[in-house]
Motif scaffolding. Structure first.
Motif, PDB file in Angstrom:
ATOM      1  N   LEU A  80      45.449  55.577  29.956  1.00 13.37           N
ATOM      2  CA  LEU A  80      46.767  55.658  30.567  1.00 13.37           C
ATOM      3  C   LEU A  80      46.769  56.667  31.711  1.00 13.37           C
ATOM      4  CD1 LEU A  80      49.178  55.626  27.487  1.00 13.37           C
ATOM      5  CD2 LEU A  80      49.049  53.890  29.283  1.00 13.37           C
ATOM      6  N   PRO A  81      47.459  56.363  32.793  1.00 12.98           N
ATOM      7  CA  PRO A  81      47.598  57.341  33.884  1.00 12.98           C
ATOM      8  C   PRO A  81      48.531  58.468  33.460  1.00 12.98           C
ATOM      9  CG  PRO A  81      48.874  55.365  34.349  1.00 12.98           C
ATOM     10  CD  PRO A  81      48.091  55.068  33.111  1.00 12.98           C
ATOM     11  N   PRO A  82      48.596  59.546  34.242  1.00 11.83           N
ATOM     12  CA  PRO A  82      49.455  60.680  33.872  1.00 11.83           C
ATOM     13  C   PRO A  82      50.924  60.313  33.736  1.00 11.83           C
ATOM     14  CG  PRO A  82      47.914  61.305  35.599  1.00 11.83           C
ATOM     15  CD  PRO A  82      47.798  59.822  35.433  1.00 11.83           C
ATOM     16  N   THR A  83      51.381  59.332  34.504  1.00 15.02           N
ATOM     17  CA  THR A  83      52.769  58.883  34.401  1.00 15.02           C
ATOM     18  C   THR A  83      52.783  57.390  34.084  1.00 15.02           C
ATOM     19  OG1 THR A  83      52.866  58.445  36.787  1.00 15.02           O
ATOM     20  CG2 THR A  83      53.568  60.623  36.023  1.00 15.02           C
ATOM     21  N   GLY A  84      53.783  56.951  33.348  1.00 10.09           N
ATOM     22  CA  GLY A  84      53.911  55.539  32.990  1.00 10.09           C
ATOM     23  C   GLY A  84      53.207  55.233  31.683  1.00 10.09           C
ATOM     24  N   ASN A  85      53.384  54.002  31.220  1.00  8.90           N
ATOM     25  CA  ASN A  85      52.805  53.581  29.945  1.00  8.90           C
ATOM     26  C   ASN A  85      52.015  52.284  30.064  1.00  8.90           C
ATOM     27  OD1 ASN A  85      54.906  51.844  30.392  1.00  8.90           O
ATOM     28  ND2 ASN A  85      55.908  52.151  28.407  1.00  8.90           N
ATOM     29  N   VAL A  86      51.499  51.990  31.273  1.00  7.26           N
ATOM     30  CA  VAL A  86      50.714  50.771  31.502  1.00  7.26           C
ATOM     31  C   VAL A  86      49.303  51.176  31.888  1.00  7.26           C
ATOM     32  CG1 VAL A  86      50.478  48.671  32.864  1.00  7.26           C
ATOM     33  CG2 VAL A  86      52.751  49.483  32.213  1.00  7.26           C
ATOM     34  N   ARG A  87      48.346  50.667  31.157  1.00  7.22           N
ATOM     35  CA  ARG A  87      46.946  50.964  31.432  1.00  7.22           C
ATOM     36  C   ARG A  87      46.441  50.140  32.610  1.00  7.22           C
ATOM     37  NH1 ARG A  87      44.692  53.542  26.995  1.00  7.22           N
ATOM     38  NH2 ARG A  87      46.142  53.669  25.241  1.00  7.22           N
ATOM     39  N   PRO A  88      45.551  50.693  33.419  1.00  7.97           N
ATOM     40  CA  PRO A  88      44.943  49.880  34.480  1.00  7.97           C
ATOM     41  C   PRO A  88      44.075  48.790  33.866  1.00  7.97           C
ATOM     42  CG  PRO A  88      43.830  52.001  34.284  1.00  7.97           C
ATOM     43  CD  PRO A  88      45.037  52.069  33.403  1.00  7.97           C
ATOM     44  N   LEU A  89      44.147  47.605  34.415  1.00 10.46           N
ATOM     45  CA  LEU A  89      43.394  46.451  33.938  1.00 10.46           C
ATOM     46  C   LEU A  89      42.473  45.977  35.052  1.00 10.46           C
ATOM     47  CD1 LEU A  89      42.855  44.075  31.921  1.00 10.46           C
ATOM     48  CD2 LEU A  89      44.803  42.910  33.003  1.00 10.46           C
ATOM     49  N   ILE A  90      41.184  45.891  34.761  1.00 11.02           N
ATOM     50  CA  ILE A  90      40.198  45.409  35.721  1.00 11.02           C
ATOM     51  C   ILE A  90      39.679  44.060  35.237  1.00 11.02           C
ATOM     52  CG2 ILE A  90      38.075  45.915  36.956  1.00 11.02           C
ATOM     53  CD1 ILE A  90      40.325  47.898  37.479  1.00 11.02           C
ATOM     54  N   ALA A  91      39.696  43.086  36.127  1.00 11.19           N
ATOM     55  CA  ALA A  91      39.213  41.743  35.810  1.00 11.19           C
ATOM     56  C   ALA A  91      38.028  41.408  36.699  1.00 11.19           C
ATOM     57  CB  ALA A  91      40.318  40.709  36.010  1.00 11.19           C
ATOM     58  N   GLY A  92      36.944  40.986  36.087  1.00  9.04           N
ATOM     59  CA  GLY A  92      35.791  40.504  36.822  1.00  9.04           C
ATOM     60  C   GLY A  92      35.653  39.009  36.633  1.00  9.04           C
ATOM     61  N   THR A  93      35.554  38.273  37.731  1.00 13.94           N
ATOM     62  CA  THR A  93      35.360  36.824  37.662  1.00 13.94           C
ATOM     63  C   THR A  93      33.993  36.495  38.268  1.00 13.94           C
ATOM     64  OG1 THR A  93      36.221  36.169  39.835  1.00 13.94           O
ATOM     65  CG2 THR A  93      37.839  36.645  38.101  1.00 13.94           C
ATOM     66  N   ASN A  94      33.689  35.215  38.315  1.00 10.74           N
ATOM     67  CA  ASN A  94      32.414  34.817  38.907  1.00 10.74           C
ATOM     68  C   ASN A  94      32.423  34.878  40.426  1.00 10.74           C
ATOM     69  OD1 ASN A  94      34.262  32.641  38.826  1.00 10.74           O
ATOM     70  ND2 ASN A  94      32.603  31.163  39.088  1.00 10.74           N
ATOM     71  N   THR A  95      33.553  35.303  41.014  1.00 10.87           N
ATOM     72  CA  THR A  95      33.593  35.440  42.475  1.00 10.87           C
ATOM     73  C   THR A  95      34.191  36.754  42.952  1.00 10.87           C
ATOM     74  OG1 THR A  95      35.749  34.344  42.640  1.00 10.87           O
ATOM     75  CG2 THR A  95      33.783  32.941  42.795  1.00 10.87           C
ATOM     76  N   GLY A  96      34.571  37.679  42.049  1.00 12.89           N
ATOM     77  CA  GLY A  96      35.150  38.913  42.548  1.00 12.89           C
ATOM     78  C   GLY A  96      35.638  39.856  41.467  1.00 12.89           C
ATOM     79  N   LEU A  97      36.151  41.007  41.932  1.00  9.85           N
ATOM     80  CA  LEU A  97      36.684  42.050  41.056  1.00  9.85           C
ATOM     81  C   LEU A  97      38.125  42.323  41.465  1.00  9.85           C
ATOM     82  CD1 LEU A  97      35.560  44.020  38.806  1.00  9.85           C
ATOM     83  CD2 LEU A  97      35.436  45.736  40.627  1.00  9.85           C
ATOM     84  N   PHE A  98      39.027  42.482  40.452  1.00 13.60           N
ATOM     85  CA  PHE A  98      40.450  42.590  40.707  1.00 13.60           C
ATOM     86  C   PHE A  98      41.054  43.647  39.789  1.00 13.60           C
ATOM     87  CE2 PHE A  98      38.842  38.382  41.473  1.00 13.60           C
ATOM     88  CZ  PHE A  98      39.330  38.050  42.727  1.00 13.60           C
ATOM     89  N   ALA A  99      42.168  44.264  40.244  1.00 16.24           N
ATOM     90  CA  ALA A  99      42.837  45.302  39.464  1.00 16.24           C
ATOM     91  C   ALA A  99      44.316  44.972  39.320  1.00 16.24           C
ATOM     92  CB  ALA A  99      42.669  46.670  40.139  1.00 16.24           C
ATOM     93  N   SER A 100      44.847  45.301  38.117  1.00 14.48           N
ATOM     94  CA  SER A 100      46.264  45.086  37.849  1.00 14.48           C
ATOM     95  C   SER A 100      46.865  46.359  37.264  1.00 14.48           C
ATOM     96  CB  SER A 100      46.458  43.936  36.858  1.00 14.48           C
ATOM     97  OG  SER A 100      47.829  43.819  36.484  1.00 14.48           O
ATOM     98  N   THR A 101      48.087  46.665  37.694  1.00 11.40           N
ATOM     99  CA  THR A 101      48.813  47.807  37.144  1.00 11.40           C
ATOM    100  C   THR A 101      50.104  47.375  36.458  1.00 11.40           C
ATOM    101  OG1 THR A 101      49.900  48.161  39.294  1.00 11.40           O
ATOM    102  CG2 THR A 101      47.874  49.410  38.840  1.00 11.40           C
ATOM    103  N   ASP A 102      50.239  46.059  36.195  1.00 12.44           N
ATOM    104  CA  ASP A 102      51.457  45.546  35.553  1.00 12.44           C
ATOM    105  C   ASP A 102      51.122  44.569  34.432  1.00 12.44           C
ATOM    106  OD1 ASP A 102      50.539  43.416  37.032  1.00 12.44           O
ATOM    107  OD2 ASP A 102      52.252  43.354  38.410  1.00 12.44           O
ATOM    108  N   ASN A 103      50.095  44.916  33.638  1.00  6.67           N
ATOM    109  CA  ASN A 103      49.696  44.119  32.473  1.00  6.67           C
ATOM    110  C   ASN A 103      49.266  42.704  32.832  1.00  6.67           C
ATOM    111  OD1 ASN A 103      50.080  46.111  30.452  1.00  6.67           O
ATOM    112  ND2 ASN A 103      52.289  45.738  30.460  1.00  6.67           N
ATOM    113  N   GLY A 104      48.676  42.533  33.997  1.00  5.25           N
ATOM    114  CA  GLY A 104      48.120  41.241  34.359  1.00  5.25           C
ATOM    115  C   GLY A 104      49.072  40.300  35.047  1.00  5.25           C
ATOM    116  N   ALA A 105      50.284  40.734  35.341  1.00  5.49           N
ATOM    117  CA  ALA A 105      51.224  39.857  36.048  1.00  5.49           C
ATOM    118  C   ALA A 105      50.761  39.623  37.483  1.00  5.49           C
ATOM    119  CB  ALA A 105      52.622  40.453  36.025  1.00  5.49           C
ATOM    120  N   SER A 106      50.149  40.622  38.094  1.00  2.21           N
ATOM    121  CA  SER A 106      49.623  40.484  39.448  1.00  2.21           C
ATOM    122  C   SER A 106      48.348  41.311  39.571  1.00  2.21           C
ATOM    123  CB  SER A 106      50.658  40.946  40.484  1.00  2.21           C
ATOM    124  OG  SER A 106      50.952  42.320  40.323  1.00  2.21           O
ATOM    125  N   PHE A 107      47.528  40.956  40.553  1.00  3.68           N
ATOM    126  CA  PHE A 107      46.248  41.622  40.740  1.00  3.68           C
ATOM    127  C   PHE A 107      46.026  41.921  42.218  1.00  3.68           C
ATOM    128  CE2 PHE A 107      45.553  39.788  36.597  1.00  3.68           C
ATOM    129  CZ  PHE A 107      44.653  40.654  35.970  1.00  3.68           C
TER     130      PHE A 107
END
Length: 421
Positions: free
Chosen positions: A236-263
């Motif tokens: 968890l970051p110092p503020t907020g209650n959402v963990r950073p989410l990292i997604a790796g696919t067969n074509t790239g790397l992506f990050a989400s800060t809203d539980n996977g709603a957007s990357f």
């Protein structure tokens, strides 16, 4: 006469204790000499039973950066308690070991998944193993841990366990799940899982459960790729209650800060190569520091990168063999990395160790390391011997040995002064 015997006995005991502590001191200094140099790649000896197959399963104990587990294609589980200097076979199986994971919440609990042979569980840090019930015959590709439950991704959906030994099916049974992550470790446990895109067109399917796997809803974030290879959540970051989410696919790397709603894409655009990302590992309790690795998918664009700013920039770790098949990162502020790589043209697997102190990565040289079949590079000229000793992981043991030696010497001097002349 009696006093003389007592003095003689005391002298022998002091001498024996002195010898024992001297041995401890020498062993500690040996450990210091064998510690990997800072920010330098060191090649390790090949695994027993490794053959010419890639190594896909490595894990390091979160409480001990010298305790390591590895799995091989012939079904062997191997354990090292000295930083991969030597290995002991702790399980002999028949199914290819695909994943090994230590629980971050239950001490000494470790799980191993296989291709078609279900899973294994250990409750003593990997020394002994038993078959997990309920996963027989499954391809087990990933484990994800919450405080009170564990999720496994398999070729027949998600399985859930409370203890790592007994498992039950928990949805998505018509899907082959490659990746699972825990977004909320407390009740209600929130999970996210990734599968393959079936058919042509459409968005890469991700699935989310907000009730510990009882029910699932599909997410369709606009990220590229047809295979969800890796999903990892950070602290968890110092503020907020959402963990950073990292997604790796067969074509790239992506990050989400809203539980996977957007990357947000982290690859392409000059940041990272547009390739498959198979390994992601966060550094201790830092929400914005992690490693990402790729085997390149046979394209030669694999490698290992580090970010210390949440993915805004990346540094290449300049691993000697860029096709990374497995990565284990110790739970230290300056972590030790254990890396498995594979040379596709020669079918040669390799193992490496790297102590990441933040300096520019150094490559191996022709000088043989006493703990490896590869090489060790001398410390940079501006790194003094004192700084090497002070930064070594074996420093507490060296200090203990020196302190004990001082106590013994003081006792010997006092004893000699007290003797009648």
């Amino acid at each position: 006469m009696i006093i003389g015997r007592l003095v003689s006995l005391l002298g022998r005991r002091l001498a024996a204790t002195f010898v024992a502590l001297w041995v401890i001191l020498i062993a500690a200094l040996g450990a210091l000499a064998d510690a990997p140099p800072d920010s330098t790649w060191v090649a390790l000896k090949p695994l027993p039973h490794q053959g010419r197959a890639a190594v896909f399963a490595l894990a390091v104990d979160p409480s001990n950066n010298q305790s390591l587990l590895a799995g091989t294609s012939d079904g062997s589980l191997l354990r090292s308690t000295n930083g991969a200097t030597s290995w002991t076979q702790v399980h002999a199986g028949k199914a290819n070991v695909t994943v090994i994971s230590f629980s971050p919440f239950t001490s000494a609990l470790v799980l191993a998944g296989t291709r078609g042979g279900g899973a294994l569980a250990s409750r003593d840090g990997g020394a002994t193993w038993s078959a997990a019930r309920g996963l027989e015959g499954r391809n087990v590709r990933v484990f994800a841990f919450a405080l009170t439950e564990i999720a496994a991704g398999t070729d027949r959906g998600i399985y859930i366990s409370g203890d790592g030994t007994n498992w039950t099916q928990s949805g998505l049974s018509d899907r082959s799940i490659n990746a699972v992550a825990v977004e909320a470790i407390h009740t209600p446990v929130r999970l996210i899982a990734g599968s393959d895109l079936q058919g042509s067109g459409g968005a890469l399917p991700l699935y989310q459960s907000i009730d510990a796997g009882v029910t699932w809803t599909q997410l369709n974030p606009p990220i590229s790729g047809t295979i969800a290879v890796k999903l990892v959540t950070g602290p968890l970051p110092p503020t907020g209650n959402v963990r950073p989410l990292i997604a790796g696919t067969n074509t790239g790397l992506f990050a989400s800060t809203d539980n996977g709603a957007s990357f947000t894409p982290l690859s392409g655009g000059g940041l990272l190569p547009t390739t498959d990302y198979t390994q992601v590992a966060f550094i201790t309790d830092h929400h914005d520091r992690f490693y990402a690795a790729s085997d390149g998918g046979g394209s030669g664009s694999g490698g290992l990168w580090r970010t210390t700013d949440g993915g805004q920039s990346f540094t290449s770790m300049e691993v000697p063999e860029p096709s990374i098949t497995s990565l284990a990162v110790s739970n230290d502020e300056k972590p030790t990395l254990y890396v498995a790589s594979f040379h596709p043209s020669t079918h040669t697997p390799s193992l490496w160790i790297y102590h990441d102190t933040g300096g520019p990565p150094q490559g191996p040289t022709a000088t043989q390391s006493p703990v490896s079949s590869g090489a060790r590079v001398a410390h940079p000229a501006d790194t003094s011997l004192l700084s090497q000793i002070l930064g070594a992981p074996s420093l507490p043991y060296v200090g203990l040995g020196l302190g004990a030696l001082a106590v013994i010497l003081t006792a010997v001097v006092a004893h000699l002064r007290a003797r009648p002349r």
